[in-house]
Design a protein around this motif. Structure first.
Motif, PDB file in Angstrom:
ATOM      1  N   GLU A  32       0.839  -1.186   0.000  1.00  0.00           N
ATOM      2  CA  GLU A  32       0.000   0.000   0.000  1.00  0.00           C
ATOM      3  C   GLU A  32       0.878   1.240   0.000  1.00  0.00           C
ATOM      4  O   GLU A  32       1.878   1.317   0.724  1.00  0.00           O
ATOM      5  CB  GLU A  32      -0.916   0.004   1.226  1.00  0.00           C
ATOM      6  N   LYS A  41      -6.223   2.390  -7.987  1.00  0.00           N
ATOM      7  CA  LYS A  41      -7.312   3.068  -7.284  1.00  0.00           C
ATOM      8  C   LYS A  41      -7.544   2.513  -5.886  1.00  0.00           C
ATOM      9  O   LYS A  41      -8.224   3.148  -5.065  1.00  0.00           O
ATOM     10  CB  LYS A  41      -8.607   2.970  -8.108  1.00  0.00           C
ATOM     11  N   GLN A  42      -6.996   1.339  -5.613  1.00  0.00           N
ATOM     12  CA  GLN A  42      -7.107   0.767  -4.263  1.00  0.00           C
ATOM     13  C   GLN A  42      -5.946   1.201  -3.363  1.00  0.00           C
ATOM     14  O   GLN A  42      -5.850   0.779  -2.216  1.00  0.00           O
ATOM     15  CB  GLN A  42      -7.158  -0.763  -4.329  1.00  0.00           C
ATOM     16  N   LYS A  76      -8.060   7.640  -3.533  1.00  0.00           N
ATOM     17  CA  LYS A  76      -8.459   6.238  -3.456  1.00  0.00           C
ATOM     18  C   LYS A  76      -9.882   6.052  -3.977  1.00  0.00           C
ATOM     19  O   LYS A  76     -10.783   6.843  -3.674  1.00  0.00           O
ATOM     20  CB  LYS A  76      -8.347   5.748  -2.016  1.00  0.00           C
ATOM     21  N   ASP A  77     -10.068   4.996  -4.745  1.00  0.00           N
ATOM     22  CA  ASP A  77     -11.340   4.646  -5.384  1.00  0.00           C
ATOM     23  C   ASP A  77     -11.749   5.642  -6.463  1.00  0.00           C
ATOM     24  O   ASP A  77     -12.847   5.529  -7.014  1.00  0.00           O
ATOM     25  CB  ASP A  77     -12.475   4.533  -4.345  1.00  0.00           C
TER      26      ASP A  77
END
Length: 841
Positions: free
Chosen positions: A275, A383-384, A295-296
């Protein structure tokens, strides 16, 4: 990627100096005004202008890095280069005598050539138009100490060196090698440079010292100190085209990129597949951007760069173009600058017409957070929030590569998983072990040895033997079977069976010396009783004189003389006779070397016999023997150089001793290095003479293990060459496993993975899969293995051993099955408590 050893080592040694002279490592807040002495500043400008305008010059550069450990003696490493410069773009940077680094870079005005000796690779491409452009080429990584001189030649050195200076001061003048010099100190936040510039009309750099600056005052002496001297300046010398002649070594391989060809020593980037760190980017145009807020929503592309970094400057326009292409997609681009001032960045962006969003990292905190140890570094975060791509460096095809990677991440592909698996596969290093049906094996080697034996026995008997119709057929049959026996050919007759064939020949009066020798050898090796031993010696002595008189091949006379010496040498009453036959053995050994035929594999058999004899000699006498052998090098380059190389290899380890590296004396290291260099030279000559024989590359695995700037990579390169010559030649496997021990150049995991690689060849008609067991055995016995014998409980280990055993059983080769079962027994002896493991088949 940056190069690994030796180039990575050279970069690590010179990094501080290069950064200090090429630009800022970390810039300061804009309101911080540098203190500049006008005289010092003027002298630096004069030096930069003077060197930037000279039509041509040459100089010798000696760059030494000194490290003082907390305990022990000061350590140092030196890089010496001879540099020749001629405008607009010609240069020659070569290693000078006594230097410990390597690499040659030559530009003849039309082509740029860079040669890496350890890797036996070179780059060859169109010549850059300017020295600034040369510094941005991959070839510049091999400039070593010569890089600073090329920077001087650009004419931009002053601007680069003072861009982040906090203070420029004039110190007391000093002399360097009798030359009066102004002494100038340039201070940066973490680096201090002292320059000695020649006084007068020729402001040449004569010396430079670079040290890191830290807050702890008592730690400075323990930090690396870099010293550079510039000597033998020649201004506008007489330069010819020969000065810049490009001479490509015959055994070198041309590659597109040294980076792409060389496996990384460090493995994948630690963030790959992890991450992304939670942080906020401070933008040049104001405001900030938290990565977590993307994120997302968006894929993030983050490029780390700096103005002093040539490859970064070359790559940034490409990153800018890619950002424009994805402007209407769910992708956010940020170019994080490490250490430069905002005004400098804006000036650069305006000049280059770049619109890429810039994030500021004045203290390199983001660089540290993202572990940007080498730049340019570009990461892609999905995107994660997972880091899917980490690219380091700049090369051709960057635009397409980056576009493809972004598209893949947008599509949800797990690039990090693929890259990590590829890295695990690449960790094996080198080429795949050649396991195809065309691979040469011990069966082929035995056939070659049988052929050699038949030529020097049966064929020789037919030409020069003591022949008679009464025993001819029986003698030829006996010599044929003896040839197979000495080669350990499959189904060969035993000593007892051969004695039974020889006795009737003796009764018939056969007096051929080779028949007598083989008869005596079988008695000596197979009948230990005193009467048989006495008769054996008598037969071999008779045979020796007959072999010489009849003109049998020298290798046969050598075998007889050496066997007699070996029999007598431990009998004090026979000392004089033993010495006589030792001298005769040496004589015939040298004659035997001339029997090698490079079109066949005869030299393998000759070398095996002759080196075994040479190794039995006292070291001083062995040296004399090898010196005598050198007289035959032209006619027998393989055998002679193998004998000479093995001597120097053993002499190297004798000089070093068996102590831990920290306990080896300076004299020991000096002798070790000198002898290793001689061994390397000899083995490389032997390999070039006969590249399809495995012995020379096998020996080079040991040389690379003990004395190489890039040991792991070079060990694997020579291992590959050895097993390409013979797949199941076991010695290189043993050498490589040993060299991969943590105390040398590897790790227990590298050893285990190499064992798996051997197992996965599935060549159960050879000993190769069994090397898995040997690797495990080595790991379990290693005192640096904290698990000890419990390593045998590693998941999957016994399943692998069962697979190997079954593979050999399926071959129906009893010898191989017993061999593997012995290996399993070793493991069981070390681990009585098997933890429920089932006994392998």
């Amino acid at each position: 990627m940056f190069l690994s050893s030796p180039s990575r080592l050279a970069i690590s040694l010179f990094a501080t100096l290069i950064l200090a002279t090429a630009g800022p490592t970390v810039a300061f807040a804009e309101e911080s005004k540098p203190e500049i002495d006008p005289t010092a500043d003027s002298r630096m400008q004069a030096m930069s202008k003077y060197l930037g305008e000279l039509k041509g010059f040459s100089v010798d550069v000696d760059h030494t890095i000194e490290i003082q450990p907390e305990e022990g003696e000061k350590q140092s490493r030196s890089d010496k280069r001879h540099v020749v410069i001629e405008r607009p773009n010609r240069l020659a940077v070569t290693v000078a005598d006594g230097g410990e680094s390597e690499g040659t870079v030559i530009c003849d005005g039309k082509q740029l050539f860079a040669y890496w000796p350890s890797g036996q690779r070179y780059l060859l491409g169109d010549a850059p138009e300017t020295f600034n452009e040369t510094l941005q080429e991959e070839a510049a990584l091999l400039l070593g100490a010569g890089r600073t001189v090329v920077q001087y030649a650009t004419g931009d050195w002053y601007k680069q060196a003072t861009a982040s200076a906090t203070k420029i001061a004039l110190l007391e003048p000093e002399q360097v090698d009798g030359v009066a010099c102004d002494r100038i100190v340039v201070s940066q936040q973490r680096t201090k440079i002292i320059l000695w510039i020649e006084q007068g009309d020729h402001p040449l750099p004569r010396k430079m010292e670079a040290t890191l600056q830290i807050e702890t005052p008592d730690a400075e002496s323990k930090l690396p100190k870099q010293l550079v001297s510039y000597a033998n300046w020649e201004l506008e010398p007489a330069i010819t085209d020969e000065t810049f002649a490009i001479d490509v070594p015959e055994d070198a391989e041309q590659v597109e990129s040294l980076r792409d060809e060389e496996p990384s020593d460090e493995g994948p980037h630690p963030l790959l597949g992890a991450e992304a760190p939670d942080c906020e980017l401070k933008l040049l145009d104001g405001g900030g951007q938290k990565l977590a807020d993307l994120k997302d929503k968006k894929v993030a592309v983050i490029d780390f760069w700096a103005l002093w970094c040539g490859p970064c400057i070359a790559a940034l326009p490409t990153v800018d173009q890619v950002a424009t292409k994805f402007a209407d997609r769910d992708v956010a681009f940020f170019a994080v600058n490490l250490g430069d001032g905002a005004d400098e960045i804006r000036e650069f962006l305006e000049k280059e017409k770049l619109k890429l969003p810039i994030a500021l990292d004045p203290e390199s905190k983001l660089g540290e957070l993202f572990q940007a140890g080498s730049i340019p570094m570009t990461i892609i975060v999905d995107k994660q929030g997972v880091v899917q791509v980490v690219n380091i460096g700049y090369g051709d095809g960057l635009e397409q590569k980056l576009c493809d990677e972004i598209e893949a991440v947008l599509a949800g592909k797990q690039l990090a998983q693929d890259a990590l698996q590829a890295a695990r596969d690449a960790q094996r290093g080198g080429k795949p072990i050649p396991n195809g049906p065309e691979a040469v094996t011990s069966k082929d080697a035995i056939e070659d040895q049988v052929a050699f034996n038949l030529r020097t026995s049966v064929e020789a008997y037919k030409k020069v033997g003591s022949r008679d119709d009464a025993w001819d057929d029986a003698a030829i049959e006996f010599l044929t079977e003896a040839s197979r026996h000495f080669a350990s050919a499959k189904g060969h007759k035993s000593q007892v069976e051969l004695i039974a064939m020889a006795e009737p020949l003796a009764e018939q009066g056969c007096d051929d010396p080779l028949v007598k020798y083989c008869h005596g050898a079988m008695l000596q090796d197979g009948q230990p009783d005193a009467a048989s031993q006495a008769r054996a010696l008598e037969l071999v002595e008779q045979a020796y004189h007959g072999l010489v008189e009849r003109g049998y091949p020298a290798s046969r006379s050598f075998a007889a003389a050496e066997r007699i010496h070996r029999t007598l040498k431990n009998d004090a009453s026979q000392a004089a006779k033993a010495e006589e036959y030792l001298a005769l053995s040496e004589k015939h050994a040298l004659e035997s070397a001339l029997q090698d035929d490079l079109a066949t594999n005869d030299g393998r058999t000759l070398y095996s016999h002759l080196n075994g004899f040479a190794e039995s000699l006292p070291l001083e006498r062995r040296q004399q023997f090898c010196e005598a052998a050198k007289a035959h090098e032209e006619k027998s380059p393989y055998v002679v150089n193998m004998l000479v190389g093995e001597y120097h290899l053993d002499a190297a380890w004798k000089s070093r001793g068996t102590n831990f590296a920290s306990d080896v004396t300076e004299e020991g290291w000096k002798g070790f290095g000198e002898q290793m260099d001689l061994a390397r030279d000899a083995f490389e000559k032997a390999w070039k003479a006969a590249p399809k024989r495995p012995e020379a590359p096998t020996a080079m695995v040991r040389v690379a293990m003990g004395h190489s700037p890039s040991p792991e990579r070079e060990m694997r390169m020579w291992f590959d060459r050895a097993v390409e010559a013979q797949l199941d030649y076991r010695t290189p496997y043993s050498h490589l496993i040993y060299g991969l021990l943590p105390r040398w150049h590897g790790s227990h995991d590298r050893m285990y993975q190499f064992g798996v690689e051997c197992m996965e060849t599935n060549r159960y008609d050879t000993d190769v899969p069994y090397e898995f067991c040997e690797a495990v055995w080595r790991i379990m016995r290693d005192n640096q293995n904290p698990l000890g014998s419990r390593y045998a409980q590693r998941p999957g280990l016994y399943e692998a051993v069962r697979k190997i055993c079954q593979g050999y059983i399926n071959q129906g080769e009893e010898r191989k099955r017993r061999l593997v079962e012995n290996g399993v027994a070793r493991i069981r002896l070390l681990e009585p408590a098997m933890g429920g493991g089932e006994t392998p088949a």
